[in-house]
Design an enzyme around this catalytic site. Structure first.
Site, mmCIF file in Angstrom:
data_model
loop_
_atom_site.group_PDB
_atom_site.id
_atom_site.type_symbol
_atom_site.label_atom_id
_atom_site.label_comp_id
_atom_site.label_asym_id
_atom_site.label_seq_id
_atom_site.Cartn_x
_atom_site.Cartn_y
_atom_site.Cartn_z
ATOM 1 N N SER A 12 0.842 -1.198 0.000
ATOM 2 C CA SER A 12 0.000 0.000 0.000
ATOM 3 C C SER A 12 0.875 1.244 0.000
ATOM 4 O O SER A 12 1.641 1.483 0.942
ATOM 5 C CB SER A 12 -0.899 0.028 1.227
ATOM 6 O OG SER A 12 -1.482 1.313 1.336
ATOM 7 N N HIS A 35 -1.177 -1.344 -4.192
ATOM 8 C CA HIS A 35 -2.451 -1.017 -3.545
ATOM 9 C C HIS A 35 -2.556 0.501 -3.376
ATOM 10 O O HIS A 35 -1.702 1.132 -2.762
ATOM 11 C CB HIS A 35 -2.496 -1.721 -2.183
ATOM 12 C CG HIS A 35 -3.803 -1.629 -1.465
ATOM 13 N ND1 HIS A 35 -4.843 -2.500 -1.696
ATOM 14 C CD2 HIS A 35 -4.242 -0.778 -0.500
ATOM 15 C CE1 HIS A 35 -5.863 -2.200 -0.896
ATOM 16 N NE2 HIS A 35 -5.529 -1.141 -0.160
ATOM 17 N N ASP A 37 -4.960 3.486 -1.966
ATOM 18 C CA ASP A 37 -6.083 3.765 -1.073
ATOM 19 C C ASP A 37 -6.718 5.112 -1.404
ATOM 20 O O ASP A 37 -6.161 6.156 -1.075
ATOM 21 C CB ASP A 37 -5.589 3.776 0.382
ATOM 22 C CG ASP A 37 -5.273 2.380 0.892
ATOM 23 O OD1 ASP A 37 -6.162 1.513 0.817
ATOM 24 O OD2 ASP A 37 -4.138 2.171 1.366
ATOM 25 N N MET A 39 -9.420 7.698 -0.463
ATOM 26 C CA MET A 39 -10.288 8.049 0.691
ATOM 27 C C MET A 39 -10.887 9.428 0.436
ATOM 28 O O MET A 39 -10.174 10.342 0.002
ATOM 29 C CB MET A 39 -9.459 8.100 1.971
ATOM 30 C CG MET A 39 -8.712 6.809 2.277
ATOM 31 S SD MET A 39 -7.945 6.900 3.910
ATOM 32 C CE MET A 39 -6.896 5.436 3.855
ATOM 33 N N HIS A 68 -8.328 0.623 -3.988
ATOM 34 C CA HIS A 68 -9.262 0.385 -2.883
ATOM 35 C C HIS A 68 -10.021 1.683 -2.629
ATOM 36 O O HIS A 68 -9.461 2.647 -2.136
ATOM 37 C CB HIS A 68 -8.439 -0.052 -1.660
ATOM 38 C CG HIS A 68 -9.236 -0.220 -0.397
ATOM 39 N ND1 HIS A 68 -8.660 -0.335 0.845
ATOM 40 C CD2 HIS A 68 -10.580 -0.295 -0.181
ATOM 41 C CE1 HIS A 68 -9.588 -0.475 1.769
ATOM 42 N NE2 HIS A 68 -10.765 -0.439 1.176
ATOM 43 N N MET A 70 -12.392 3.891 -0.693
ATOM 44 C CA MET A 70 -13.085 4.160 0.573
ATOM 45 C C MET A 70 -13.849 5.465 0.394
ATOM 46 O O MET A 70 -13.449 6.526 0.873
ATOM 47 C CB MET A 70 -12.062 4.231 1.713
ATOM 48 C CG MET A 70 -11.531 2.860 2.107
ATOM 49 S SD MET A 70 -9.934 2.933 2.934
ATOM 50 C CE MET A 70 -8.854 2.976 1.496
ATOM 51 N N MET A 139 -11.266 -6.245 5.551
ATOM 52 C CA MET A 139 -10.484 -5.249 6.289
ATOM 53 C C MET A 139 -10.119 -5.812 7.656
ATOM 54 O O MET A 139 -10.981 -6.285 8.400
ATOM 55 C CB MET A 139 -11.291 -3.962 6.493
ATOM 56 C CG MET A 139 -11.496 -3.103 5.251
ATOM 57 S SD MET A 139 -9.999 -2.676 4.350
ATOM 58 C CE MET A 139 -9.046 -1.780 5.577
ATOM 59 N N ASP A 177 -6.438 -6.648 4.312
ATOM 60 C CA ASP A 177 -5.823 -5.318 4.323
ATOM 61 C C ASP A 177 -5.881 -4.694 5.716
ATOM 62 O O ASP A 177 -6.969 -4.499 6.259
ATOM 63 C CB ASP A 177 -6.596 -4.438 3.317
ATOM 64 C CG ASP A 177 -6.077 -3.014 3.213
ATOM 65 O OD1 ASP A 177 -4.985 -2.724 3.730
ATOM 66 O OD2 ASP A 177 -6.777 -2.193 2.571
#
Ligand code: DX5
Ligand code: ZN
Length: 228
Positions: A12, A35, A37, A39, A68, A70, A139, A177
Site C-alpha cells: 500500500s 495497492h 487507497d 479516501m 481500494h 473508501m 479489512m 488489508d
C-alpha cells in the site's frame, strides 16, 4: 484470478514517500499489485488521493494497480479509476448501491472487481455478491489510516469466507488489508487469504523488496498447511 498456488502481495503506497513516489514504486517492482487507497473524507475520516495518482502510477510501473475505494459514492466514481488505469477496483459493501451493475461495467472494460467488508460487517453481507466479483477484501483494521494494529478476529472471518467461496465453487480470491506483516502472513494464508496488502511493513522496512520476499515465503508456508 483463479491461481491460488501463490499468495499475492500488494504494497500500500499510503506508507510511501509521496515526494519520491517513482523511487518507491521502483523499490516494489517485484510485487503482484500496487495497492492505492482512495479516501474521500466522508466514508472514512481521512482524505488521500484520486485519479491523478492512479494515472501517474500507471505510467510509472508495469505492476497491476489495485485501487481500494473508501468513498461513499463508488457507483458514480469507480469508472474514473478504470479510465485512469486501475486493473482491480474494490468497493465497500457498506457504500455500493448496485454492485452487479457496477461490476458488469468494470468487467466490460477489462477491470477486475472486488467487494470490501469493514471489520464490523459480517461475511454474510457479501454472500449474494460472490458471483459478481473477482476479489473479496476483508479489512483487518477500521479503514482510514495506515499503521494500525491487526484485528485478531479477522482469521475467523477469513475462514468463514473461504468456506463460502469454496462451497459456491467461485474462483474469487480473498484479499486482507490492514496491520499485515511478517507476524501474521503465515496464519492469514493458512486461514484462506490469497492476497495480502501491507503498507507500513513494506515501506518502513529497510529493504522493501526483501520484505515482499519474506511475506511471500511466510505466506507460502501457510498456504501449504491450509486445510490440514
Ligand atoms: C487502511 C488502508 C490500508 C492501509 C494499510 O484504511 O486501506 O490499505 O494502507 O496500511 P498498514 O499495512 O500500515 O496497516
Ligand atoms: Zn487499503
Amino acid at each position: 484470478m483463479t491461481d491460488t498456488q501463490h499468495i499475492r502481495i500488494s504494497p500500500s503506497i499510503l506508507a510511501a514517500d509521496f515526494l519520491h513516489l517513482g523511487r518507491d514504486l521502483e523499490a516494489i517492482h517485484d510485487a503482484d499489485y500496487v495497492h492505492i487507497d482512495v479516501m474521500d473524507g466522508h466514508f472514512v475520516p481521512n482524505l488521500t488521493y484520486g485519479t491523478t495518482i492512479v494515472e501517474a502510477a500507471s505510467r510509472a510501473t508495469d505492476v497491476p494497480l489495485d485501487v481500494h475505494m473508501m468513498v461513499t459514492n463508488p457507483d458514480e466514481t469507480a469508472l474514473w479509476y478504470a479510465e485512469a488505469g486501475a486493473d482491480l477496483i474494490t468497493v465497500h459493501i457498506e457504500a455500493v448501491r448496485d454492485l452487479p451493475a457496477l461490476a458488469s461495467e468494470l468487467r466490460g472494460r477489462g477491470v477486475g472487481v472486488g467487494v470490501v467488508l469493514n471489520p464490523a460487517t459480517p461475511v454474510q453481507a457479501v454472500a449474494d455478491s460472490i458471483d459478481d466479483v473477482d476479489v473479496v477484501l476483508v479489512m483487518s483494521v477500521n479503514p482510514g489510516f495506515g499503521g494500525q494494529g491487526f484485528i485478531e478476529s479477522t482469521y475467523g472471518k477469513v475462514r468463514e469466507l473461504r468456506r463460502l467461496i469454496d462451497e459456491a465453487g467461485s474462483p474469487a480470491i480473498i484479499e486482507v488489508d490492514g496491520g499485515v506483516g511478517p507476524a501474521n502472513a503465515e496464519a492469514l494464508a493458512r486461514a484462506g487469504a490469497d492476497m495480502l496488502v501491507a503498507g507500513s511493513a513494506i515501506f518502513r522496512a529497510e529493504d522493501p523488496a526483501a520484505m515482499i520476499a519474506e511475506l511471500r515465503a511466510r505466506a507460502a508456508v501457510g498456504l501449504a498447511a491450509r486445510g490440514e
